[in-house]
Design a protein around this motif. Structure first.
Motif, mmCIF file in Angstrom:
data_model
loop_
_atom_site.group_PDB
_atom_site.id
_atom_site.type_symbol
_atom_site.label_atom_id
_atom_site.label_comp_id
_atom_site.label_asym_id
_atom_site.label_seq_id
_atom_site.Cartn_x
_atom_site.Cartn_y
_atom_site.Cartn_z
ATOM 1 N N ALA A 58 -1.298 3.817 -9.902
ATOM 2 C CA ALA A 58 -2.702 3.392 -10.057
ATOM 3 C C ALA A 58 -2.792 2.002 -10.676
ATOM 4 C CB ALA A 58 -3.464 4.399 -10.902
ATOM 5 N N ALA A 59 -1.973 1.772 -11.705
ATOM 6 C CA ALA A 59 -2.098 0.516 -12.450
ATOM 7 C C ALA A 59 -1.689 -0.694 -11.608
ATOM 8 C CB ALA A 59 -1.241 0.585 -13.711
ATOM 9 N N THR A 60 -0.948 -0.481 -10.529
ATOM 10 C CA THR A 60 -0.490 -1.617 -9.712
ATOM 11 C C THR A 60 -1.619 -2.146 -8.828
ATOM 12 O OG1 THR A 60 0.166 -0.265 -7.819
ATOM 13 C CG2 THR A 60 1.822 -0.588 -9.554
ATOM 14 N N GLY A 61 -2.669 -1.340 -8.623
ATOM 15 C CA GLY A 61 -3.794 -1.794 -7.802
ATOM 16 C C GLY A 61 -3.551 -1.700 -6.304
ATOM 17 N N VAL A 62 -2.393 -1.199 -5.845
ATOM 18 C CA VAL A 62 -2.191 -1.086 -4.392
ATOM 19 C C VAL A 62 -3.086 0.039 -3.851
ATOM 20 C CG1 VAL A 62 0.214 -1.915 -4.471
ATOM 21 C CG2 VAL A 62 -0.252 0.551 -4.497
ATOM 22 N N PRO A 63 -3.647 -0.154 -2.652
ATOM 23 C CA PRO A 63 -4.450 0.922 -2.069
ATOM 24 C C PRO A 63 -3.599 2.165 -1.820
ATOM 25 C CG PRO A 63 -4.678 -1.127 -0.814
ATOM 26 C CD PRO A 63 -3.578 -1.341 -1.802
ATOM 27 N N ARG A 64 -4.217 3.332 -2.074
ATOM 28 C CA ARG A 64 -3.497 4.605 -1.929
ATOM 29 C C ARG A 64 -4.183 5.457 -0.867
ATOM 30 N NH1 ARG A 64 -4.348 6.075 -8.078
ATOM 31 N NH2 ARG A 64 -6.317 5.146 -7.446
ATOM 32 N N ALA B 50 0.877 -1.170 0.000
ATOM 33 C CA ALA B 50 0.000 0.000 0.000
ATOM 34 C C ALA B 50 0.913 1.219 0.000
ATOM 35 C CB ALA B 50 -0.895 0.014 1.248
ATOM 36 N N VAL B 51 0.376 2.376 -0.368
ATOM 37 C CA VAL B 51 1.190 3.593 -0.306
ATOM 38 C C VAL B 51 0.397 4.703 0.369
ATOM 39 C CG1 VAL B 51 2.586 3.080 -2.355
ATOM 40 C CG2 VAL B 51 0.461 4.403 -2.603
ATOM 41 N N GLN B 52 1.145 5.607 0.975
ATOM 42 C CA GLN B 52 0.513 6.790 1.566
ATOM 43 C C GLN B 52 1.208 8.033 1.015
ATOM 44 O OE1 GLN B 52 -1.217 8.573 5.658
ATOM 45 N NE2 GLN B 52 -0.087 6.682 5.834
ATOM 46 N N LEU B 53 0.400 8.977 0.551
ATOM 47 C CA LEU B 53 0.938 10.253 0.099
ATOM 48 C C LEU B 53 0.688 11.275 1.209
ATOM 49 C CD1 LEU B 53 2.297 11.701 -2.307
ATOM 50 C CD2 LEU B 53 0.004 12.354 -3.082
ATOM 51 N N PHE B 54 1.789 11.797 1.766
ATOM 52 C CA PHE B 54 1.685 12.761 2.864
ATOM 53 C C PHE B 54 1.687 14.177 2.307
ATOM 54 C CE2 PHE B 54 3.542 9.197 5.329
ATOM 55 C CZ PHE B 54 2.731 9.214 6.457
ATOM 56 N N ASP B 55 0.536 14.855 2.367
ATOM 57 C CA ASP B 55 0.543 16.296 2.079
ATOM 58 C C ASP B 55 0.288 16.998 3.407
ATOM 59 O OD1 ASP B 55 0.945 18.563 0.685
ATOM 60 O OD2 ASP B 55 -0.666 18.252 -0.769
ATOM 61 N N SER B 56 1.246 16.810 4.315
ATOM 62 C CA SER B 56 1.054 17.189 5.712
ATOM 63 C C SER B 56 0.597 18.623 5.884
ATOM 64 C CB SER B 56 2.354 16.969 6.478
ATOM 65 O OG SER B 56 2.740 15.635 6.318
ATOM 66 N N TRP B 57 1.119 19.526 5.066
ATOM 67 C CA TRP B 57 0.848 20.949 5.326
ATOM 68 C C TRP B 57 -0.173 21.554 4.360
ATOM 69 C CZ3 TRP B 57 2.373 19.563 9.522
ATOM 70 C CH2 TRP B 57 3.652 19.101 9.814
ATOM 71 N N ALA B 58 -0.864 20.702 3.591
ATOM 72 C CA ALA B 58 -1.861 21.202 2.628
ATOM 73 C C ALA B 58 -3.005 21.930 3.322
ATOM 74 C CB ALA B 58 -2.417 20.055 1.786
ATOM 75 N N GLY B 59 -3.218 21.653 4.613
ATOM 76 C CA GLY B 59 -4.275 22.325 5.363
ATOM 77 C C GLY B 59 -4.077 23.826 5.450
ATOM 78 N N ALA B 60 -2.900 24.304 5.066
ATOM 79 C CA ALA B 60 -2.657 25.758 5.032
ATOM 80 C C ALA B 60 -3.377 26.418 3.861
ATOM 81 C CB ALA B 60 -1.152 26.028 4.928
ATOM 82 N N LEU B 61 -3.904 25.596 2.928
ATOM 83 C CA LEU B 61 -4.477 26.144 1.697
ATOM 84 C C LEU B 61 -5.995 26.179 1.736
ATOM 85 C CD1 LEU B 61 -2.298 24.141 -0.828
ATOM 86 C CD2 LEU B 61 -2.090 26.580 -0.318
ATOM 87 N N ALA B 62 -6.573 27.233 1.180
ATOM 88 C CA ALA B 62 -8.022 27.277 0.951
ATOM 89 C C ALA B 62 -8.340 26.320 -0.205
ATOM 90 C CB ALA B 62 -8.448 28.695 0.589
ATOM 91 N N PRO B 63 -9.567 25.755 -0.222
ATOM 92 C CA PRO B 63 -9.901 24.794 -1.272
ATOM 93 C C PRO B 63 -9.660 25.314 -2.695
ATOM 94 C CG PRO B 63 -11.576 24.764 0.448
ATOM 95 C CD PRO B 63 -10.640 25.891 0.782
ATOM 96 N N GLY C 186 -7.191 10.885 -6.350
ATOM 97 C CA GLY C 186 -6.946 9.508 -6.792
ATOM 98 C C GLY C 186 -6.669 8.519 -5.686
ATOM 99 N N ALA C 187 -7.135 8.798 -4.457
ATOM 100 C CA ALA C 187 -6.892 7.886 -3.341
ATOM 101 C C ALA C 187 -8.100 6.971 -3.125
ATOM 102 C CB ALA C 187 -6.634 8.689 -2.075
ATOM 103 N N GLU C 188 -7.843 5.798 -2.559
ATOM 104 C CA GLU C 188 -8.938 4.937 -2.099
ATOM 105 C C GLU C 188 -9.252 5.234 -0.638
ATOM 106 O OE1 GLU C 188 -6.313 3.513 -3.989
ATOM 107 O OE2 GLU C 188 -7.694 3.712 -5.680
ATOM 108 N N VAL C 189 -8.251 5.721 0.103
ATOM 109 C CA VAL C 189 -8.372 5.977 1.538
ATOM 110 C C VAL C 189 -7.975 7.434 1.796
ATOM 111 C CG1 VAL C 189 -7.673 5.245 3.857
ATOM 112 C CG2 VAL C 189 -7.605 3.601 1.953
ATOM 113 N N VAL C 190 -8.807 8.167 2.521
ATOM 114 C CA VAL C 190 -8.456 9.554 2.847
ATOM 115 C C VAL C 190 -8.120 9.619 4.332
ATOM 116 C CG1 VAL C 190 -9.247 11.947 2.887
ATOM 117 C CG2 VAL C 190 -9.885 10.454 0.977
ATOM 118 N N GLY C 191 -6.917 10.084 4.635
ATOM 119 C CA GLY C 191 -6.485 10.243 6.020
ATOM 120 C C GLY C 191 -7.109 11.496 6.619
ATOM 121 N N VAL C 192 -7.533 11.381 7.877
ATOM 122 C CA VAL C 192 -8.242 12.483 8.533
ATOM 123 C C VAL C 192 -7.509 12.785 9.839
ATOM 124 C CG1 VAL C 192 -10.491 13.215 9.445
ATOM 125 C CG2 VAL C 192 -10.400 11.539 7.579
#
Ligand code: 1CP
Length: 328
Positions: A207-213, A175-188, A231-237
């Protein structure tokens, strides 16, 4: 549980006299530091011991991880020429990561390994600010004042992070995790205009590997839907948004990950237990739930409390009728 190892005496012993980036570049140390929390706690997955800035350093960017500070960049990025001077990441820059991942997959057996990378915005912030920043003022100034430099930098970083994720998946990460740790500083609106397409490119790389993101950031309550769209299957909160509220925003297509407040682990056990049960019960509203903290484990956390928490979560999430062989 990112950085679960930092609170362990065996981790501190392993790191004695070894810098962070040196440890991340030595496969035997990567394997041992990754395994330590899994051994201690019996977690359902391992996360690779590395850092989001490691591929930049491996590609040749002059940076270090300074104790007590975090990543520090020798020559902050300001111009298009600075961006063009950042080398692309080639597989042979990170052969030691691939080696560590392969060894770990062998050692871990049935326990999946999570690979990860930093998202373009968070990496760009370190490169532009020169180190950790509270306001991300220079980064936002570049976005608005020199969008062509911004997009060139974010595009370059999307390539680096995409290549880093791909190398880990090719070596066996499940599985992979993409950390956009500081994206919360941005308005939508800013996230959509300046960041989304670049993060989407990183996630598309595997994406083509099928691993959960998994896609995670701190303070990103207003960005959850956009982070899913990337493009994630799982959203970290993080801990600020209750998981049932996050699930209602995201809809049933997504699983959520999170989100016990890491500082809660300093409360008396009955308080922790009630809060953990609350997280589990709210998580049932989502398309799926990966229990985790809402951000990294603080280094002064008591390892025995973490062990008790892992046991509680296992006990509560055991499927009806499962016997004691669960997790073996
Ligand atoms: O649990 C693990 O050890 C997993 C490996 C891991 C991961 C997933 C480390 C080891 N770092 C990271 C990701 C990382 N690194 C993120 C994204 C996750 C998050 O939101 O925190 C970020 C922002 C970094 C950057 C970084 N590296 C910081 C934050 C500084 C800041 O800007 O405020 C710090 C302190 C580091 C150093 C670091 N990385 C990892 C460890 C164990 C440490 C501590 C240093 C040490 O032990 O010497």
């Amino acid at each position: 549980m990112r950085q679960a190892g930092r609170s362990l005496p065996e981790y501190r012993a392993l790191r004695e006299g070894v810098s962070m980036l040196e440890a991340c570049s030595t496969p035997e140390l990567v394997v041992e530091a990754t395994l330590q929390p899994v051994r201690r706690y019996g977690t359902d997955a391992a996360i690779l011991f590395s850092d989001i800035v490691l591929p930049l350093r491996a590609a040749g960017v002059d940076l270090d991880i300074t104790p007590g500070v975090g990543p520090v960049v020798a020559k902050p990025v300001q111009t298009l020429a600075d961006v063009e001077a950042i080398p692309d990441l080639e597989p042979d820059h990170i052969g030691f990561v691939s080696e560590a991942v392969r060894d770990l997959v062998g050692e871990l057996g049935d326990t999946p390994l999570i690979g990860f990378a930093g998202a373009p915005f968070t990496l760009a912030s370190y490169l532009i600010e020169g180190g950790p920043s509270r306001t991300h003022a220079k980064t936002k100034a570049m976005m608005r004042g020199a969008p062509e430099v911004w997009h060139a930098l974010a595009g370059k970083l999307a390539g680096v992070s995409g290549a880093f994720l791909r190398a880990q998946v090719e070596a066996g990460a499940a599985a992979v995790q993409l950390f956009d740790s500081w994206a919360g500083a941005l308005a939508p609106g800013d996230y959509r205009e300046y960041v989304l397409a670049h993060s989407r490119r990183v996630l598309a790389e595997v994406a083509a590997t099928g691993v959960p993101r998994v896609h995670f950031g701190v303070g990103t309550g207003e960005l959850l839907v956009l982070m899913g769209e990337a493009g994630a299957e799982v959203v970290g909160v993080d801990w600020r948004v209750p998981l049932d509220v996050a699930a209602a925003r995201l809809g049933p297509r997504y699983a959520v990950q999170g989100n016990l407040d890491p500082t809660l682990l300093f409360a008396p056990w009955p308080v922790i237990e009630a809060a953990a049960r609350d997280v589990l019960s709210r998580g049932r509203a989502a398309g799926g739930h990966v229990f985790n903290l809402g951000h990294g484990v603080l280094p002064s956390t008591d390892p025995d409390v973490l062990a008790r928490l892992v046991d509680l979560v296992h006990e509560e999430s055991r499927p009806a009728g499962a016997d004691d062989e669960r997790g073996q």
